[in-house]
Design an enzyme around this catalytic site. Structure first.
Site, PDB file in Angstrom:
ATOM      1  N   ASP A  84       4.340  -5.870  -4.744  1.00 39.52           N
ATOM      2  CA  ASP A  84       3.978  -6.879  -3.748  1.00 39.52           C
ATOM      3  C   ASP A  84       2.481  -7.139  -3.706  1.00 39.52           C
ATOM      4  O   ASP A  84       1.942  -7.551  -2.673  1.00 39.52           O
ATOM      5  CB  ASP A  84       4.492  -6.466  -2.363  1.00 39.52           C
ATOM      6  N   ASP A 111      10.285 -10.083  -7.123  1.00 42.74           N
ATOM      7  CA  ASP A 111       8.933 -10.654  -7.182  1.00 42.74           C
ATOM      8  C   ASP A 111       8.051 -10.080  -8.286  1.00 42.74           C
ATOM      9  O   ASP A 111       6.945 -10.585  -8.510  1.00 42.74           O
ATOM     10  CB  ASP A 111       8.191 -10.522  -5.850  1.00 42.74           C
ATOM     11  N   ASP A 153       9.837  -8.999   7.336  1.00 37.63           N
ATOM     12  CA  ASP A 153       9.087  -9.261   6.108  1.00 37.63           C
ATOM     13  C   ASP A 153       7.700  -8.623   6.163  1.00 37.63           C
ATOM     14  O   ASP A 153       7.013  -8.547   5.146  1.00 37.63           O
ATOM     15  CB  ASP A 153       8.920 -10.765   5.882  1.00 37.63           C
TER      16      ASP A 153
END
Length: 346
Positions: A138, A176, A319
């Site tokens: 991330d 991601d 999130d």
């Protein structure tokens, strides 16, 4: 399908989540340019250039997706039986099959995966797992962390795959991680990331041969489809069943399918794909971090274009410390966020 009390579509049999899928084939990896590093768009391919349906191959047995009794929503419901929100959260979220995420918070990854997959096996169901531990995860943002080194990640993902073993499972690999190549500082670091992803997919193919493995391909409004196709090839898509889109995001299923088909057009041969529909009932408002006004999407089912529509993100899990989840760390369940998703309210 008919809507339930919360207005969310449900399958005809709520507790028996039966999905019929077909087996995928692997494709050869084409020669690649450096475009997947820079993010530049390669020459566009027409979306209709390849078949985007699940490859015509030998059918496999129908799979009942596992309803995890220890998911974050289920644990909250069990701990708060007197809360007036508990019954609604149980019916709309906790009683649905949702993926379990595994990362560096699991001190013993072998035991954690074995326990989860074993529970599903005892229930006669197929578990959904997310491998989420790549170094530099991330980009150091709300869900930052991951394995401390490439060597540590290779050990971790090998143990993850071994713990699944010959049992059936659905695995989404590193949400991601392919899209976030751009945040890595140089081509050397980007190549290390791609090599780790390829290694992970290969480990799953070798050590978990009955797992359906999907390499993550981000969402409909992030990386150009042609660039994503090149990156997926470099990250080992040839050894995966397919790829996932819209994980932890909000784009509609229609938008996600359109993007996935465009990605497929850039691959040497079409791959199956899955869509995360957990929170896309109202589509995206352009925000990604706990945006207001979002809604639960269609519960897991076989897709018309996607191989499967799944709940990969846990509805109600934050999130990060942002949006309407201010003060709630990433991955922590919030009954307030859950109820907003059930009602589609701000």
């Amino acid at each position: 399908m008919t809507p339930d009390d919360e207005g969310t579509p449900v399958l005809p049999a709520l507790r028996r989540w039966t999905i019929t899928a077909v087996a995928a084939f692997t494709a050869s990896t084409a020669a690649l340019t450096g475009a997947y590093f820079t993010g530049q768009q390669p020459q566009a391919a027409k979306v209709g250039a390849v078949s985007h349906a699940a490859p015509a191959a030998e059918a496999i047995a129908a799979a009942n997706l596992y309803v995890d009794p220890n998911s974050n929503p289920a644990a909250w419901v069990a701990a708060n039986p007197g809360d007036p929100r508990a019954a609604r959260i149980k019916a709309a979220i906790a009683d649905r099959p949702i993926a379990r995420w595994f990362g560096n918070w699991d001190s013993d990854i072998t035991a954690a995966v074995s326990r989860y997959v074993g529970g599903a096996e005892q229930a006669g169901a197929t578990p959904m797992l997310v491998a989420y531990n790549v170094p530099g995860r991330d980009c150091g943002s709300h869900s930052g962390g991951g394995a401390g080194s490439p060597e540590a990640y290779r050990t971790w993902i090998g143990q993850f795959a071994t713990a699944i073993g010959s049992r059936q499972a659905i695995v989404v690999v590193e949400p991601d991680a392919v899209a976030q190549l751009d945040c890595l500082p140089n081509d050397t670091e980007r190549q290390i990331r791609l090599d780790l992803l390829k290694y992970g997919v290969q480990q799953l193919k070798q050590k978990a041969p009955n797992a359906w493995v999907y390499l993550d391909a981000a969402n409909a409004n992030w990386i150009p489809a042609g660039t994503m196709a090149q990156r997926l090839q470099a990250a080992g898509i040839a050894d995966a069943r397919g790829f996932s889109v819209n994980v932890s995001n909000y784009y509609t299923t229609e938008q996600s399918v359109t993007y996935a088909k465009a990605v497929n057009a850039g691959l040497p041969s079409g791959k199956t794909f899955v869509v995360d529909t957990s929170r896309n009932g109202n589509g995206s408002n352009g925000e990604w971090c706990n945006p207001a006004g979002r809604r639960l999407g269609t519960p897991p089912r076989e897709g018309a274009d996607a191989e499967l529509e799944l709940w990969v993100k846990v509805p109600g899990d934050s999130d990060g410390d942002c949006g309407i989840g201010a003060g709630i760390p990433a991955g922590q369940f919030s009954p307030d966020l859950a109820i907003r998703l059930i009602d589609g309210t701000r």
